[in-house]
Scaffold this motif. Structure first.
Motif, PDB file in Angstrom:
ATOM      1  N   ASN A  64       0.864  -1.180   0.000  1.00  0.00           N
ATOM      2  CA  ASN A  64       0.000   0.000   0.000  1.00  0.00           C
ATOM      3  C   ASN A  64       0.902   1.232   0.000  1.00  0.00           C
ATOM      4  OD1 ASN A  64       0.572   0.826   2.800  1.00  0.00           O
ATOM      5  ND2 ASN A  64      -0.730  -0.897   3.426  1.00  0.00           N
ATOM      6  N   ARG A  65       0.325   2.412   0.024  1.00  0.00           N
ATOM      7  CA  ARG A  65       1.134   3.635  -0.118  1.00  0.00           C
ATOM      8  C   ARG A  65       2.160   3.797   0.983  1.00  0.00           C
ATOM      9  NH1 ARG A  65      -2.111   9.000  -0.861  1.00  0.00           N
ATOM     10  NH2 ARG A  65      -3.103   8.241   1.031  1.00  0.00           N
ATOM     11  N   TYR A  91      -3.503  -4.385   2.867  1.00  0.00           N
ATOM     12  CA  TYR A  91      -2.937  -4.002   1.581  1.00  0.00           C
ATOM     13  C   TYR A  91      -4.037  -3.392   0.718  1.00  0.00           C
ATOM     14  CZ  TYR A  91      -4.978  -8.342  -0.317  1.00  0.00           C
ATOM     15  OH  TYR A  91      -5.831  -9.339  -0.705  1.00  0.00           O
ATOM     16  N   THR A  92      -3.655  -2.822  -0.416  1.00  0.00           N
ATOM     17  CA  THR A  92      -4.605  -2.194  -1.318  1.00  0.00           C
ATOM     18  C   THR A  92      -5.348  -3.292  -2.080  1.00  0.00           C
ATOM     19  OG1 THR A  92      -3.105  -0.314  -1.581  1.00  0.00           O
ATOM     20  CG2 THR A  92      -4.874  -0.536  -3.203  1.00  0.00           C
ATOM     21  N   ARG A  94      -7.673  -3.391  -4.304  1.00  0.00           N
ATOM     22  CA  ARG A  94      -7.849  -3.319  -5.759  1.00  0.00           C
ATOM     23  C   ARG A  94      -6.594  -3.772  -6.510  1.00  0.00           C
ATOM     24  NH1 ARG A  94      -5.432   1.409  -7.494  1.00  0.00           N
ATOM     25  NH2 ARG A  94      -5.055   2.980  -5.882  1.00  0.00           N
ATOM     26  N   LYS A  95      -5.467  -3.861  -5.809  1.00  0.00           N
ATOM     27  CA  LYS A  95      -4.233  -4.328  -6.434  1.00  0.00           C
ATOM     28  C   LYS A  95      -3.881  -5.762  -6.007  1.00  0.00           C
ATOM     29  CE  LYS A  95      -2.038   0.193  -7.079  1.00  0.00           C
ATOM     30  NZ  LYS A  95      -0.823   1.005  -6.850  1.00  0.00           N
TER      31      LYS A  95
END
Length: 266
Positions: A64-65, A91-92, A94-95
């Motif tokens: 994530n960022r 975590y993100t 969508r990824k």
């Protein structure tokens, strides 16, 4: 880019040299990077995530960022990033597919890089290498981890074992050596895999105290890295171990042992 084996950071005014192999993940909290290493230690430093990504090399994945994770520290990815030390990270979502693809690719690269040089190739060579363990009063084995196509540890093969291991496992050495654990025990519990995977991939020495339904015994297991892709295990039947308290320092030692007492050294 050539990866460095160590990185140097400034943490609380001190210069700290960290082995990249010990770093589990990095978490950004505002402008401070928390570097989490094996053993539970956390180092804070004022570096950007981009700077750390460059220094740590491509064995880390950005989930994530504000977080990068060592590929070797990941056990699997479900609704969270599950580390082989029991921690979970967000975590993100969508990824997810992209992160899983990166994880599998990097993990596979690590496993395929295992050097076979110096590793025994026959049963005779394993027994010659470990002959000093043959008559030890504790069970000892060298196991080779089995990874599936997704680079998950799914089983292990007994490459060496002594007579005490055969007694503990209630099987002959002829049955054990060269066989996978799962083929010998249909009720194999995967809980052992995570620790053995950590020792094999992350180079940690770990102690496990748990019940083995496979042999109906409570065990104390110390596992540690041996050859690439392997780990060694020393096993004890807990019912045969008696604790003795020989000094006033014993209680302090036990607290340190169970993580309830702060370590005094960095």
């Amino acid at each position: 880019m050539q990866e460095s084996k160590y990185i140097t950071i400034i943490s609380k005014g001190k210069k700290i040299v960290l082995s990249i192999d010990t770093i589990l993940y990095v978490l950004m909290i505002n402008k401070v990077a928390e570097i989490h290493v094996s053993g539970g230690k956390i180092y804070e430093t004022r570096m950007t995530l981009s700077e750390l990504e460059e220094k740590l090399g491509n064995v880390f994945i950005k989930v994530n960022r504000g977080c990068i994770v060592s590929t070797m520290a990941i056990h699997d990815i479900t609704d969270s990033i599950n580390l082989n030390n029991g921690e979970s990270l967000i975590y993100t979502i969508r990824k997810k597919n992209q992160i899983i693809e990166q994880f599998h690719s990097k993990q596979k690269s690590i496993i395929s890089s295992f050097i076979r040089e110096g590793i025994p190739t026959t049963e005779e060579e394993y027994f010659s290498y470990y002959r000093s363990f043959d008559n030890m009063p504790f069970a000892f084995t060298d196991i080779e981890m089995i990874f599936n196509e997704e680079s998950h540890a799914v089983d292990w093969i007994f490459r060496y074992g002594n007579s005490a291991l055969a007694k503990l496992e209630k099987l002959s050495l002829e049955q054990l050596i060269g066989s996978s654990f799962g083929s010998l025990f249909s009720n194999m519990n995967s809980k052992w895999l995570r620790s053995y995977e950590r020792a094999t991939l992350y180079g940690e020495t770990l102690e496990i105290i748990d019940y083995s339904p496979e042999i109906d015994t409570y065990l104390k297991v110390i596992c540690f890295p041996t050859f690439k892709g392997h780990c060694g295990c020393i096993l004890f039947d807990i019912s045969e171990i008696e604790f003795t308290k020989n000094s006033s320092d014993a209680e302090k030692a036990l607290m340190l042992y169970f993580g309830q007492f702060p370590k005094t050294n960095d």
